[in-house]
Design a protein around this motif. Structure first.
Motif, PDB file in Angstrom:
ATOM      1  N   HIS A  37       1.413   5.727  11.279  1.00 54.60           N
ATOM      2  CA  HIS A  37       0.680   6.743  11.069  1.00 54.60           C
ATOM      3  C   HIS A  37      -0.821   6.198  10.410  1.00 54.60           C
ATOM      4  CE1 HIS A  37       3.570   9.311  12.292  1.00 54.60           C
ATOM      5  NE2 HIS A  37       2.795  10.307  12.781  1.00 54.60           N
ATOM      6  N   GLY A  38      -0.714   5.405   9.493  1.00 52.43           N
ATOM      7  CA  GLY A  38      -1.761   4.833   8.651  1.00 52.43           C
ATOM      8  C   GLY A  38      -2.712   3.652   9.486  1.00 52.43           C
ATOM      9  N   LEU A  39      -2.024   3.315  10.769  1.00 52.83           N
ATOM     10  CA  LEU A  39      -2.835   2.128  11.527  1.00 52.83           C
ATOM     11  C   LEU A  39      -3.200   2.752  12.960  1.00 52.83           C
ATOM     12  CD1 LEU A  39      -0.240  -0.593  10.831  1.00 52.83           C
ATOM     13  CD2 LEU A  39      -2.386  -0.069   9.447  1.00 52.83           C
ATOM     14  N   TYR A  52       0.735  -1.188  -0.117  1.00 47.74           N
ATOM     15  CA  TYR A  52      -0.064  -0.013  -0.019  1.00 47.74           C
ATOM     16  C   TYR A  52       0.982   1.050  -0.003  1.00 47.74           C
ATOM     17  CZ  TYR A  52      -3.520  -3.307   1.422  1.00 47.74           C
ATOM     18  OH  TYR A  52      -4.553  -4.480   1.640  1.00 47.74           O
ATOM     19  N   PRO A  53       0.355   2.472  -0.525  1.00 50.06           N
ATOM     20  CA  PRO A  53       1.513   3.511  -0.582  1.00 50.06           C
ATOM     21  C   PRO A  53       1.678   3.886   0.790  1.00 50.06           C
ATOM     22  CG  PRO A  53      -0.698   3.917  -1.905  1.00 50.06           C
ATOM     23  CD  PRO A  53      -0.878   2.661  -0.921  1.00 50.06           C
ATOM     24  N   ARG A  54       2.981   4.451   0.795  1.00 45.36           N
ATOM     25  CA  ARG A  54       3.395   5.025   2.134  1.00 45.36           C
ATOM     26  C   ARG A  54       3.922   3.966   3.249  1.00 45.36           C
ATOM     27  NH1 ARG A  54      -0.465   9.781   3.586  1.00 45.36           N
ATOM     28  NH2 ARG A  54      -1.907   8.536   2.689  1.00 45.36           N
ATOM     29  N   TYR A  61      -6.088  -1.543  12.800  1.00 42.27           N
ATOM     30  CA  TYR A  61      -7.058  -1.290  11.939  1.00 42.27           C
ATOM     31  C   TYR A  61      -6.321  -0.137  11.105  1.00 42.27           C
ATOM     32  CZ  TYR A  61     -11.366   0.887  10.208  1.00 42.27           C
ATOM     33  OH  TYR A  61     -12.351   1.469   9.337  1.00 42.27           O
ATOM     34  N   MET A  62      -6.522  -0.282   9.594  1.00 43.02           N
ATOM     35  CA  MET A  62      -6.314   0.925   8.455  1.00 43.02           C
ATOM     36  C   MET A  62      -7.172   1.957   8.737  1.00 43.02           C
ATOM     37  SD  MET A  62      -5.064   0.856   4.645  1.00 43.02           S
ATOM     38  CE  MET A  62      -3.737  -0.447   4.663  1.00 43.02           C
ATOM     39  N   ARG A  63      -6.722   3.103   8.957  1.00 36.10           N
ATOM     40  CA  ARG A  63      -7.462   4.232   8.756  1.00 36.10           C
ATOM     41  C   ARG A  63      -7.982   4.340   7.369  1.00 36.10           C
ATOM     42  NH1 ARG A  63      -6.664   8.161  12.773  1.00 36.10           N
ATOM     43  NH2 ARG A  63      -4.948   7.947  14.147  1.00 36.10           N
ATOM     44  N   PRO A  64      -9.291   4.721   7.347  1.00 33.41           N
ATOM     45  CA  PRO A  64     -10.065   4.664   5.958  1.00 33.41           C
ATOM     46  C   PRO A  64      -9.331   5.560   4.997  1.00 33.41           C
ATOM     47  CG  PRO A  64     -11.518   4.672   7.863  1.00 33.41           C
ATOM     48  CD  PRO A  64     -10.260   5.012   8.558  1.00 33.41           C
ATOM     49  N   ARG A  65      -8.904   6.888   5.529  1.00 39.03           N
ATOM     50  CA  ARG A  65      -8.513   7.658   4.471  1.00 39.03           C
ATOM     51  C   ARG A  65      -7.077   7.213   3.938  1.00 39.03           C
ATOM     52  NH1 ARG A  65      -4.814  11.919   5.938  1.00 39.03           N
ATOM     53  NH2 ARG A  65      -3.761  11.442   8.175  1.00 39.03           N
ATOM     54  N   TRP A  66      -6.331   6.118   4.689  1.00 36.02           N
ATOM     55  CA  TRP A  66      -5.298   5.736   4.038  1.00 36.02           C
ATOM     56  C   TRP A  66      -5.529   4.325   3.059  1.00 36.02           C
ATOM     57  CZ3 TRP A  66       0.352   5.953   5.332  1.00 36.02           C
ATOM     58  CH2 TRP A  66       0.564   7.278   6.166  1.00 36.02           C
TER      59      TRP A  66
END
Length: 589
Positions: free
Chosen positions: A308-310, A281-283, A319-324
């Motif tokens: 930062h994306g989790l 996934y990106p980043r 849990y992966m943040r929805p915006r990521w």
């Protein structure tokens, strides 16, 4: 599947969840009938677990039934003395949270996970936090006895009872998560909740998706092998052993500021690994099945893994943040890739430290796979990686035109990914072998000329963490023969040559100074606020042997943002030039 109902079997076996006791088995059968024939059932922390497990095992002989219990397996089996034990019922003993976490990581995701007969409310809530994420999408997490029992004096910050916590979770389902900062484990339960039903004091939480377990380097191959057997995706290709060395830097610190890293540094074991059929996934997010692979995490040696994306929930579950979450997904069919991504994609400081520190694995990886190509991703809105990143690849000897750039809004299914553990982790260690990488990059940049001819340079900066007396400080250095420069105005090759020619490098703490990695001969003077706790410059100097001098000002603390972790790292600072002028003059010669 047998013809007898679950409750009938339970009453015959004396299970306390039968209608002769708490009458939970009828609710379990109804829920599993709606969901379809179960393949995996797990019971945890249950004093009568084996009796109940045998009940499930007899009802669904085609399903795997697992009992997790904090006792020896013999003690658990003894609870059901005199009963026949179906062959599909398995007992797993554990002695602490880590063993229980690892057991759950290697078991298949359950269709039903029963948190049974934990006596205290605080323990029930802790179990919900730690284990809800193991249930598969569409599966059920069951909590028995959700109301506080008489005499229960246990306390939990999450709520007075399990029922109250679940009601709070349901109220959070429509609540928007903050774009940045911290969410709670209750938010992760809410975001992965499809439905809640009650049967007296039994709660059945149907999950919309599982959480992924975060992996550290050392456990990756053992856990993935235990979980997937011959289908494990990982192979370790090369290992460099852990070692300790004494920092080569000479460090002084003037004024009141954070401790600067010096003395002995321990470099952990570093591996080069090959993964089959992963998703990037990106980043800097890489997954396989139920796991986030260790290459996801910048700080593998930290007490707690994070990204930062989790959002963390329980023991290493996220849990992966929805915006990521990317909107697109495609399969990569262009051959093996070498992982050089960053959580801060395109950020100069993170690329030149963290990404560069993974290049050590390239030669071995490419020897095995001559068609190997590097992989980097973009942030949403970016159209290409910055030019300096391509220059670094070219200097190291990698064709920059071979770079695979992953869009900021797509996930890639990668058949073969090779990845190396970093040689640099702020604020913990830097590998001495990094010096070879830095020299190789500098030597490979070709005939590039410094944009400024000066043996003394002052590295200015803009944006965050600004010195409030910056104009005065920079005049002071100009009067002493320093060229005041903004490195970002030049190509990477020009920055390298600028630093290589310098006898003295002064400047504000931060990524503008990181090109000092190409200047082992230089004295380095750092001016910063006491909120700047990063150790990048000290780690670079530990490898190079720089003469390093810190001068501390006072960070101007901004009012804290309740949506974010409290930090003063990026705040502006004041610097008392009059107080430090004499010492600075002596170093400026």
């Amino acid at each position: 599947m047998t013809g007898d109902a679950l409750d009938e079997i339970g009453r015959r076996r004396g299970a306390r969840q039968s209608s002769d006791g708490h009458d939970y088995l009828t609710a379990y059968e109804a829920a599993l009938t709606r969901a379809g024939t179960p393949s995996v059932i797990v019971l945890v922390l249950a004093d009568g677990a084996l009796t109940t497990a045998c009940t499930f095992g007899e009802r669904w002989p085609e399903a795997e039934v697992h009992v997790l219990h904090p006792r020896s397996a013999g003690e658990v089996v003894g609870v059901a003395t005199g009963q026949d034990r179906p062959a599909n019922v398995h007992v797993h003993a554990f002695t602490g949270p880590r063993e229980r976490r690892d057991l759950q990581a290697v078991l298949p995701r359950p269709d039903l996970l029963v948190e049974a007969f934990v006596s205290e409310t605080a323990s029930k809530i802790a179990a919900l936090r730690q284990m809800h994420g193991y249930v598969r999408a569409g599966g059920i997490y069951a909590v028995e006895g959700i109301d506080r029992a008489p005499g229960d004096r246990s306390e939990s910050d999450a709520g007075p009872s399990v029922r109250a916590v679940i009601e709070d979770v349901v109220a959070r389902v429509e609540r928007r998560l903050p774009k940045r900062g911290w969410a709670t484990w209750q938010d992760t339960v809410a975001r992965t909740l499809a439905a809640v039903t009650y049967h007296r004091d039994l709660a059945l939480l149907t999950k919309s998706e599982p959480l992924l377990r975060m992996l550290r380097t050392a456990e990756t191959e053992p856990l993935l092998t235990a979980r997937y057997g011959d289908d494990s995706p990982v192979e370790t290709l090369l290992t460099h052993d852990r070692y300790t060395f004494t920092s080569r830097a000479s460090i002084t610190s003037v004024g009141e500021g954070p401790a600067v890293l010096e003395g002995e540094l321990t470099v952990p074991t570093r591996q080069l690994r090959a993964y089959a059929d992963v998703v990037t996934y990106p980043r800097q997010l890489v997954s396989y099945g139920d796991f986030w692979l260790p290459d996801t995490f910048r700080h593998q040696q930290a007490a707690h893994l994070g990204h930062h994306g989790l959002i963390r929930s329980g023991d290493r579950l996220t849990y992966m943040r929805p915006r990521w979450r990317p909107a697109l997904r495609r399969r990569w069919d262009g051959g093996p890739l070498f992982y050089l991504d960053s959580e801060f994609a395109g950020h100069f400081g993170h690329v030149t430290t963290e990404v560069v520190s993974r290049l050590w694995g390239w030669d071995e990886a490419r020897a095995r796979h001559p068609e190997l190509r590097p992989l980097m991703s973009l942030r949403p809105g970016q159209t290409d990686v910055p030019a300096f990143a391509r220059e670094i690849l070219a200097g190291f000897g990698i064709d920059p035109d071979s770079l695979v750039v992953q869009s900021g809004d797509e996930a890639l299914e990668v058949p073969l990914l090779l990845a190396a553990d970093p040689q640099f982790e702020n604020p913990r260690y830097a590998d001495l072998a990094l010096g070879d990488t830095w020299r190789r990059i500098a030597d490979g940049l070709g005939e590039v000329v410094s944009p400024v001819a000066a043996e003394k340079v002052f590295i200015s900066r803009g944006g965050r963490r600004a010195c409030l007396q910056g104009p005065r400080v920079e005049r002071f250095f100009r009067r002493r023969g320093f060229a005041v420069v903004r490195p970002e105005h030049y190509s990477y090759g020009e920055q390298v040559r600028l630093f290589q020619q310098a006898r003295i490098i002064a400047g504000y703490g931060g990524s503008g100074l990181f090109t000092m990695m190409h200047a082992p001969q230089a004295r380095v003077v750092i001016i910063s606020g006491d909120g700047y706790v990063a150790q990048n410059e000290a780690l670079i100097a530990a490898v190079n042997g720089n003469d390093l001098h810190y001068f501390w000002g006072q960070t101007e603390r901004r009012p804290p943002d309740p949506r974010k972790r409290k930090t003063v790292f990026a705040d502006d600072f004041s610097f008392d030039l009059r107080r430090h002028a004499r010492a600075l003059r002596q170093l400026a010669h």
